[in-house]
Design an enzyme around this catalytic site. Sequence first.
Site, PDB file in Angstrom:
ATOM      1  N   HIS A 355      -5.683  -1.636  -7.872  1.00 53.52           N
ATOM      2  CA  HIS A 355      -4.328  -1.198  -7.528  1.00 53.52           C
ATOM      3  C   HIS A 355      -3.239  -1.838  -8.365  1.00 53.52           C
ATOM      4  CE1 HIS A 355      -5.353   0.950  -3.752  1.00 53.52           C
ATOM      5  NE2 HIS A 355      -6.348   0.082  -3.725  1.00 53.52           N
ATOM      6  N   LYS A 543      11.150  -0.451  -1.538  1.00 51.39           N
ATOM      7  CA  LYS A 543       9.835  -0.933  -1.977  1.00 51.39           C
ATOM      8  C   LYS A 543       9.893  -2.455  -2.002  1.00 51.39           C
ATOM      9  CE  LYS A 543      10.593   1.594  -5.741  1.00 51.39           C
ATOM     10  NZ  LYS A 543       9.391   2.378  -5.958  1.00 51.39           N
ATOM     11  N   ARG A 544       8.734  -3.111  -2.123  1.00 50.96           N
ATOM     12  CA  ARG A 544       8.729  -4.555  -2.259  1.00 50.96           C
ATOM     13  C   ARG A 544       9.655  -4.986  -3.391  1.00 50.96           C
ATOM     14  NH1 ARG A 544       5.079  -8.003   0.545  1.00 50.96           N
ATOM     15  NH2 ARG A 544       6.174  -9.478  -0.749  1.00 50.96           N
ATOM     16  N   LYS A 549       9.529  -3.824 -10.617  1.00 50.05           N
ATOM     17  CA  LYS A 549      10.062  -2.612  -9.984  1.00 50.05           C
ATOM     18  C   LYS A 549      11.532  -2.399 -10.331  1.00 50.05           C
ATOM     19  CE  LYS A 549       6.801  -2.916  -6.092  1.00 50.05           C
ATOM     20  NZ  LYS A 549       6.048  -1.638  -6.076  1.00 50.05           N
ATOM     21  N   THR A 651       3.806   5.333  -4.122  1.00 52.15           N
ATOM     22  CA  THR A 651       3.551   6.378  -3.129  1.00 52.15           C
ATOM     23  C   THR A 651       4.867   6.761  -2.446  1.00 52.15           C
ATOM     24  OG1 THR A 651       2.863   4.590  -1.649  1.00 52.15           O
ATOM     25  CG2 THR A 651       1.119   5.941  -2.612  1.00 52.15           C
ATOM     26  N   LYS A 655       6.513  10.435  -1.164  1.00 50.77           N
ATOM     27  CA  LYS A 655       7.097  10.681   0.164  1.00 50.77           C
ATOM     28  C   LYS A 655       8.495  11.270   0.031  1.00 50.77           C
ATOM     29  CE  LYS A 655       4.404   6.830   1.824  1.00 50.77           C
ATOM     30  NZ  LYS A 655       4.360   5.363   1.790  1.00 50.77           N
TER      31      LYS A 655
HETATM   32  C1  26V Z   1      -2.102  -9.240  -4.218  1.00 51.50           C
HETATM   33  C2  26V Z   1      -2.188 -10.327  -3.410  1.00 51.50           C
HETATM   34  C3  26V Z   1      -2.470 -11.620  -4.031  1.00 51.50           C
HETATM   35  C4  26V Z   1      -2.767 -12.723  -3.083  1.00 51.50           C
HETATM   36  C5  26V Z   1      -2.049 -12.662  -1.776  1.00 51.50           C
HETATM   37  C6  26V Z   1      -2.068 -11.326  -1.115  1.00 51.50           C
HETATM   38  C7  26V Z   1      -1.988 -10.195  -2.036  1.00 51.50           C
HETATM   39  C8  26V Z   1      -1.713  -8.932  -1.540  1.00 51.50           C
HETATM   40  C9  26V Z   1      -1.626  -7.851  -2.381  1.00 51.50           C
HETATM   41  C10 26V Z   1      -1.828  -7.996  -3.718  1.00 51.50           C
HETATM   42  C11 26V Z   1      -1.782  -6.861  -4.673  1.00 51.50           C
HETATM   43  C12 26V Z   1      -1.153  -5.717  -4.179  1.00 51.50           C
HETATM   44  C13 26V Z   1      -1.426  -4.576  -5.078  1.00 51.50           C
HETATM   45  C14 26V Z   1      -0.679  -3.391  -4.618  1.00 51.50           C
HETATM   46  O1  26V Z   1      -0.135  -3.349  -3.540  1.00 51.50           O
HETATM   47  N1  26V Z   1      -0.653  -2.396  -5.451  1.00 51.50           N
HETATM   48  C15 26V Z   1       0.054  -1.160  -5.158  1.00 51.50           C
HETATM   49  O2  26V Z   1      -0.907  -0.234  -4.690  1.00 51.50           O
HETATM   50  C16 26V Z   1      -0.325   1.006  -4.359  1.00 51.50           C
HETATM   51  C17 26V Z   1      -1.420   1.860  -3.771  1.00 51.50           C
HETATM   52  O3  26V Z   1      -2.389   2.131  -4.739  1.00 51.50           O
HETATM   53  C18 26V Z   1       0.300   1.623  -5.588  1.00 51.50           C
HETATM   54  O4  26V Z   1       0.903   2.837  -5.234  1.00 51.50           O
HETATM   55  C19 26V Z   1       1.337   0.681  -6.185  1.00 51.50           C
HETATM   56  O5  26V Z   1       1.817   1.215  -7.399  1.00 51.50           O
HETATM   57  C20 26V Z   1       0.719  -0.681  -6.429  1.00 51.50           C
HETATM   58  O6  26V Z   1       1.699  -1.606  -6.831  1.00 51.50           O
END
Ligand code: 26V
Length: 804
Positions: A355, A543-544, A549, A651, A655
């Site tokens: 992701h 978004k985050r 971003k 995403t 939406k």
């Molecule tokens: C990384 C980590 C690192 C350690 C702590 C917890 C944690 C939680 C999440 C992540 C990575 C998150 C990756 C993510 O959210 N990617 C997003 O995924 C979406 C669904 O595929 C996509 O639409 C977004 O573009 C993408 O940023």
Amino acid sequence: MTNWTVEEFMEDIRKETETQFQKEVSEASHQEIYFAISAIVNHQIDKDWEKTNKLYKNKKPKQVYYLSMEFLIGGLLKSNLLHHQMLDVCNTALEKLGLEPEEIYKQEHDPGLGNGGLGRLAACFLDSMASMRYPGHGFGIRYRYGLFEQRIINGYQTELPDYWLDNEYPWERRKPEEAIEIIFGGTVHMHKKYDGSLEFNYENTDKVLAVPYDIPIVGYQNQIVNTLRLWSAEHTSAESPLEFKDYYHEIDHQHTIEQISGFLYPDDSSHEGKHLRIKQQYFLVAASLKQIIREFKNNGNNDLQKLHEKVVIQINDTHPSLAIPELMRILMDEEGFSWDNAWMVTTKTFAYTNHTIMSEALEKWPTDMIQHLLPRLYMIINEINERFCQGIWFDHPELRLEIPKMAIIADNQVHMARLAIVGSFSVNGVAKLHTEILKQQEMKEFHQLYPGRFQNKTNGITHRRWLLMVNPRLSDVISETINDRWIYRPRELTHLLRHIHDKPLLTSIGKIKQQNKQELANVIYRMTGIKVDEQSIFDVQIKRLHEYKRQLLNVFHIMYLYNELKDNPTLDITPRTFIFGAKAAPSYYFAKEVIKLINTMAEIINHDPTIHDKLKVVFLENYNVSLAEKIIPATDLSEQISTASKEASGTGNMKMMMNGALTIGTLDGANIEIKNLVNESNIFLFGLRAEEVYHYYHSGEYQAYEEYQTDERITQIMNQLRDGLYGYYEFKDIYYHLLSTNDSYFVMKDFADYVETQQCVDQVYRNKDEWLSKSLINIAHSGKFSSDRTIKEYASSIWKIDNI
Ligand code: 26V
């Protein structure tokens, strides 16, 4: 399907309030009514749930299990009512009882068990699987605290704990009888048995009990109910706290147990708490695999050699990839498989979704940590690595030099993405561009080694929640125009294209947007006290908060417009309301400064009478799924402005498009696929392309300092950040950060093009008909982004499963 009359439903609400709270409806609180209605829906759900489980038991289809550290399911009352064909009846019943339906629905504390896109995607996937009758279930963790609650104090983000379980959560069912014991730590002893096979015994281990809480995933009006099983950590009864041998160790262990399902990690905190994060990951994986194998055996299968014929496991990012060595361990140590056999089964069972390419999110765990926590798993990971590297050395000499970049264990770290690729039969990216970048750049050596393993699955969203539920007025007009088959076949939204010149239709779509904006304006007023003009362009970025971003680019545009208006108060611009929603990870300083900057600009602009309300800036605190549901239907302009190549898919873009917003965006993630459908004239594109971004990174040709000095608009904005905005606030850190990183996300580089493109937006918006027909074209093409399409693709080309 039950067909309730309004009277029957009212009667049921009365009965439930009476039995649960011994109250008349008129005496009951909104909260109590919420619980009463949940109970009514739950009776229905339980019947269908049982039926579905029986169906699976009889037909024994291949099952898919979606393993994810995050599920952002949002509120369930309204969607469960909708999926049970009870929503309209319930709304009317409530009104007749003198209650405002939305007041009741908002009683639900939505479970924040995810950070953002990845967690919400998991929830949309579950919805699509159930709605399309696929035997697919989720496994996750029941964090006692979800993602923090955000409060804005003095313009700054502060974080409060999100204790979402303060009241009973009506959708979960605790199943203590199905609890599973998980083993951590200790030392492993190897024994050779008389037949030459090895046996592994563990000593001084810590035991944790994984107790399941099941949440029903209700299919859309089809009587299918799948399961989302969330594990909660408790202490085992076998080792009661009274029998401890080592007091301090025991206290420590009790503490760990509380922490394992204690809270969700915010996405950048990989530095702190790594230890606990690994425990959480192993906890999820070990409990889920045991359950999967238990179910496999309960279904009369006793040959685990055939596991992959009945089971496929999707791992959501690398977070659950310890499942790979854990399955190896079970097969070898508990089931007597040889390495080769175990590896064959394992690599036919797992599929991995990537992701992100952001390097800080690619997990790497220190080897000593894994060794200490999971000694047997570490032995297995080591062996996987040895065999993998030897395989390259002997069978792919052309890749020998790449081994350091591919080794699963390198620099005393376990590289989880590499483990996931090597241990899975499928690796997928989440949008076309993202998958190409994985294949050609970030994972190119692996792609050379396993060319057939990589594939794309462009993300999607459930149109049932993100259109039908959140925007009932628009849904009705669509159904009146092209009939309601689109609900089952969202691609049929393209039939709207036949009505592109239908003036009355465009007018009613315009009216509906206006009504939705009015409702959002009320929400904004309630939350912030800011009055916004519903005629203005609702320009939304939700978004985050992350540097890639580029909320900062959006702010630069706002500062530019404000500076222009200060110079020339009569400047003719279309009034705009800039709306932001964003959480920053608590330790992410830069992101938090940007939040403060947005709030500072809001403070300055919203109180400046000289600009005559042409601009408003709104930061809505605590952005989450339920807030998104209010903002999205009211959005005119969807900001998707990431540095090209960085946003894997997005995403939110889908939406907002589905709700008739036009996109301003870069050619990144799924924006590219949106553009391909609606064509360039119906989307506002700007900025560097992904290749150009890579080119600048490699060539070092870009000089941020020059950009800052040559474009006067940028000079002014940057200097304001450095010296103080209009005499008050300063944001030196942002200024120095941009220059010292050579503007690594190209905010300044893309600024001019962004501003120019925003001027186009301004012009097009003045022509209502033109805007509305573009809006309709976007809605019409959005069906492609239903997660039903995505799930069908996963089912046919990864999972090889059929619906039932
Ligand atoms: C990384 C980590 C690192 C350690 C702590 C917890 C944690 C939680 C999440 C992540 C990575 C998150 C990756 C993510 O959210 N990617 C997003 O995924 C979406 C669904 O595929 C996509 O639409 C977004 O573009 C993408 O940023």
